[in-house]
Design a protein around this motif. Structure first.
Motif, PDB file in Angstrom:
ATOM      1  N   ASP A  46       0.829  -1.206   0.000  1.00 37.36           N
ATOM      2  CA  ASP A  46       0.000   0.000   0.000  1.00 37.36           C
ATOM      3  C   ASP A  46       0.862   1.254   0.000  1.00 37.36           C
ATOM      4  O   ASP A  46       0.542   2.239  -0.675  1.00 37.36           O
ATOM      5  CB  ASP A  46      -0.938   0.008   1.211  1.00 37.36           C
ATOM      6  CG  ASP A  46      -1.985  -1.090   1.159  1.00 37.36           C
ATOM      7  OD1 ASP A  46      -2.162  -1.697   0.078  1.00 37.36           O
ATOM      8  OD2 ASP A  46      -2.613  -1.345   2.203  1.00 37.36           O
ATOM      9  N   LEU A  47       1.938   1.226   0.756  1.00 34.92           N
ATOM     10  CA  LEU A  47       2.846   2.369   0.801  1.00 34.92           C
ATOM     11  C   LEU A  47       3.468   2.602  -0.571  1.00 34.92           C
ATOM     12  O   LEU A  47       3.508   3.734  -1.067  1.00 34.92           O
ATOM     13  CB  LEU A  47       3.936   2.143   1.852  1.00 34.92           C
ATOM     14  CG  LEU A  47       4.949   3.275   2.033  1.00 34.92           C
ATOM     15  CD1 LEU A  47       4.271   4.574   2.454  1.00 34.92           C
ATOM     16  CD2 LEU A  47       6.018   2.872   3.048  1.00 34.92           C
ATOM     17  N   ALA A  48       3.926   1.534  -1.201  1.00 36.05           N
ATOM     18  CA  ALA A  48       4.526   1.652  -2.536  1.00 36.05           C
ATOM     19  C   ALA A  48       3.506   2.173  -3.548  1.00 36.05           C
ATOM     20  O   ALA A  48       3.835   3.021  -4.393  1.00 36.05           O
ATOM     21  CB  ALA A  48       5.082   0.306  -2.983  1.00 36.05           C
ATOM     22  N   THR A  49       2.271   1.711  -3.455  1.00 32.51           N
ATOM     23  CA  THR A  49       1.220   2.188  -4.357  1.00 32.51           C
ATOM     24  C   THR A  49       0.949   3.661  -4.139  1.00 32.51           C
ATOM     25  O   THR A  49       0.832   4.436  -5.092  1.00 32.51           O
ATOM     26  CB  THR A  49      -0.075   1.370  -4.150  1.00 32.51           C
ATOM     27  OG1 THR A  49       0.187  -0.001  -4.451  1.00 32.51           O
ATOM     28  CG2 THR A  49      -1.198   1.873  -5.040  1.00 32.51           C
ATOM     29  N   GLU A  50       0.840   4.071  -2.871  1.00 36.40           N
ATOM     30  CA  GLU A  50       0.592   5.475  -2.551  1.00 36.40           C
ATOM     31  C   GLU A  50       1.715   6.357  -3.067  1.00 36.40           C
ATOM     32  O   GLU A  50       1.477   7.439  -3.610  1.00 36.40           O
ATOM     33  CB  GLU A  50       0.444   5.637  -1.034  1.00 36.40           C
ATOM     34  CG  GLU A  50       0.024   6.998  -0.593  1.00 36.40           C
ATOM     35  CD  GLU A  50      -1.400   7.362  -0.990  1.00 36.40           C
ATOM     36  OE1 GLU A  50      -1.668   8.572  -1.123  1.00 36.40           O
ATOM     37  OE2 GLU A  50      -2.231   6.459  -1.170  1.00 36.40           O
ATOM     38  N   ILE A  51       2.962   5.900  -2.915  1.00 36.32           N
ATOM     39  CA  ILE A  51       4.119   6.649  -3.419  1.00 36.32           C
ATOM     40  C   ILE A  51       4.042   6.786  -4.933  1.00 36.32           C
ATOM     41  O   ILE A  51       4.326   7.849  -5.491  1.00 36.32           O
ATOM     42  CB  ILE A  51       5.433   5.971  -2.977  1.00 36.32           C
ATOM     43  CG1 ILE A  51       5.627   6.139  -1.468  1.00 36.32           C
ATOM     44  CG2 ILE A  51       6.625   6.522  -3.738  1.00 36.32           C
ATOM     45  CD1 ILE A  51       6.753   5.292  -0.887  1.00 36.32           C
ATOM     46  N   THR A  52       3.645   5.713  -5.599  1.00 36.22           N
ATOM     47  CA  THR A  52       3.547   5.718  -7.058  1.00 36.22           C
ATOM     48  C   THR A  52       2.450   6.655  -7.552  1.00 36.22           C
ATOM     49  O   THR A  52       2.640   7.378  -8.529  1.00 36.22           O
ATOM     50  CB  THR A  52       3.266   4.298  -7.581  1.00 36.22           C
ATOM     51  OG1 THR A  52       4.312   3.432  -7.142  1.00 36.22           O
ATOM     52  CG2 THR A  52       3.177   4.263  -9.096  1.00 36.22           C
ATOM     53  N   LEU A  53       1.324   6.675  -6.848  1.00 32.24           N
ATOM     54  CA  LEU A  53       0.164   7.441  -7.302  1.00 32.24           C
ATOM     55  C   LEU A  53       0.200   8.917  -6.909  1.00 32.24           C
ATOM     56  O   LEU A  53      -0.470   9.732  -7.542  1.00 32.24           O
ATOM     57  CB  LEU A  53      -1.126   6.811  -6.755  1.00 32.24           C
ATOM     58  CG  LEU A  53      -1.439   5.397  -7.250  1.00 32.24           C
ATOM     59  CD1 LEU A  53      -2.687   4.862  -6.565  1.00 32.24           C
ATOM     60  CD2 LEU A  53      -1.603   5.389  -8.767  1.00 32.24           C
ATOM     61  N   ASP A  54       0.940   9.259  -5.874  1.00 28.15           N
ATOM     62  CA  ASP A  54       0.916  10.631  -5.369  1.00 28.15           C
ATOM     63  C   ASP A  54       2.332  11.196  -5.311  1.00 28.15           C
ATOM     64  O   ASP A  54       3.074  10.932  -4.364  1.00 28.15           O
ATOM     65  CB  ASP A  54       0.265  10.652  -3.981  1.00 28.15           C
ATOM     66  CG  ASP A  54       0.071  12.054  -3.441  1.00 28.15           C
ATOM     67  OD1 ASP A  54       0.641  13.020  -4.000  1.00 28.15           O
ATOM     68  OD2 ASP A  54      -0.654  12.186  -2.430  1.00 28.15           O
ATOM     69  N   PRO A  55       2.718  12.002  -6.309  1.00 19.43           N
ATOM     70  CA  PRO A  55       4.073  12.565  -6.329  1.00 19.43           C
ATOM     71  C   PRO A  55       4.396  13.412  -5.095  1.00 19.43           C
ATOM     72  O   PRO A  55       5.544  13.421  -4.633  1.00 19.43           O
ATOM     73  CB  PRO A  55       4.102  13.423  -7.594  1.00 19.43           C
ATOM     74  CG  PRO A  55       2.958  12.957  -8.426  1.00 19.43           C
ATOM     75  CD  PRO A  55       1.940  12.393  -7.481  1.00 19.43           C
ATOM     76  N   ASP A  56       3.407  14.127  -4.562  1.00 20.31           N
ATOM     77  CA  ASP A  56       3.664  14.930  -3.358  1.00 20.31           C
ATOM     78  C   ASP A  56       3.994  14.031  -2.173  1.00 20.31           C
ATOM     79  O   ASP A  56       4.910  14.312  -1.398  1.00 20.31           O
ATOM     80  CB  ASP A  56       2.456  15.814  -3.022  1.00 20.31           C
ATOM     81  CG  ASP A  56       2.265  16.936  -4.027  1.00 20.31           C
ATOM     82  OD1 ASP A  56       3.245  17.316  -4.699  1.00 20.31           O
ATOM     83  OD2 ASP A  56       1.131  17.435  -4.138  1.00 20.31           O
ATOM     84  N   TYR A  57       3.252  12.944  -2.040  1.00 22.58           N
ATOM     85  CA  TYR A  57       3.519  12.006  -0.948  1.00 22.58           C
ATOM     86  C   TYR A  57       4.871  11.328  -1.159  1.00 22.58           C
ATOM     87  O   TYR A  57       5.628  11.134  -0.214  1.00 22.58           O
ATOM     88  CB  TYR A  57       2.402  10.965  -0.844  1.00 22.58           C
ATOM     89  CG  TYR A  57       2.542  10.060   0.352  1.00 22.58           C
ATOM     90  CD1 TYR A  57       2.353  10.552   1.639  1.00 22.58           C
ATOM     91  CD2 TYR A  57       2.875   8.718   0.203  1.00 22.58           C
ATOM     92  CE1 TYR A  57       2.486   9.735   2.747  1.00 22.58           C
ATOM     93  CE2 TYR A  57       3.005   7.893   1.310  1.00 22.58           C
ATOM     94  CZ  TYR A  57       2.803   8.396   2.572  1.00 22.58           C
ATOM     95  OH  TYR A  57       2.946   7.574   3.664  1.00 22.58           O
TER      96      TYR A  57
END
Length: 133
Positions: A46-57
């Motif tokens: 989930d963390l890797a997905t969030e990093i991939t989907l949200d450049p700010d994050y």
């Protein structure tokens, strides 16, 4: 006195100097650790997905990664200093025949025997967390 409970943000109306002081403080380290702890609570996929989907994050994760690398180095340095201090104080207490019997670290601390703590002096902050700029 430096507020070590939270990192101020510009929208709180604080001066740039106050914000910079806090960012160089132990409070900044505590805040960064809080961010990192929140990130490690997220399952890896989930963390890797969030990093991939949200450049700010993703940018925030990169900065927290760097802060934690610095924090680990500083913690290691503080541990070395604490070991040296403990050894020196133990030797002095032993020589003066004032070291409590048994395991003195298991005894309760009597805070009435030390001066009060009114906050962290800026010089102490930079001792605890050296300026890394």
């Amino acid at each position: 006195m430096i507020d070590t409970k939270a990192v101020p943000t510009p929208d709180q109306g604080l001066s740039d100097e106050a914000i910079d002081t806090c960012r160089d403080s132990l409070g900044w380290s505590v805040w960064a650790l809080g961010l990192a702890t929140d990130m490690t609570a997220i399952p890896m996929d989930d963390l890797a997905t969030e990093i991939t989907l949200d450049p700010d994050y993703a940018g925030q994760v990169v900065e927290v990664y760097k802060m934690m690398a610095i924090e680990r180095a500083i913690a290691s340095s503080r541990e070395r200093i604490a070991d040296e201090i403990l050894d020196r104080l133990r030797q002095a207490l032993t020589q003066a025949k004032q070291l409590p019997a048994g395991d003195p670290l298991s005894l309760a601390i009597d805070y009435n025997k030390v001066g009060p703590c009114f906050g962290i002096h800026p010089d102490d902050v930079h001792f605890l967390r050296p300026d890394r700029r």
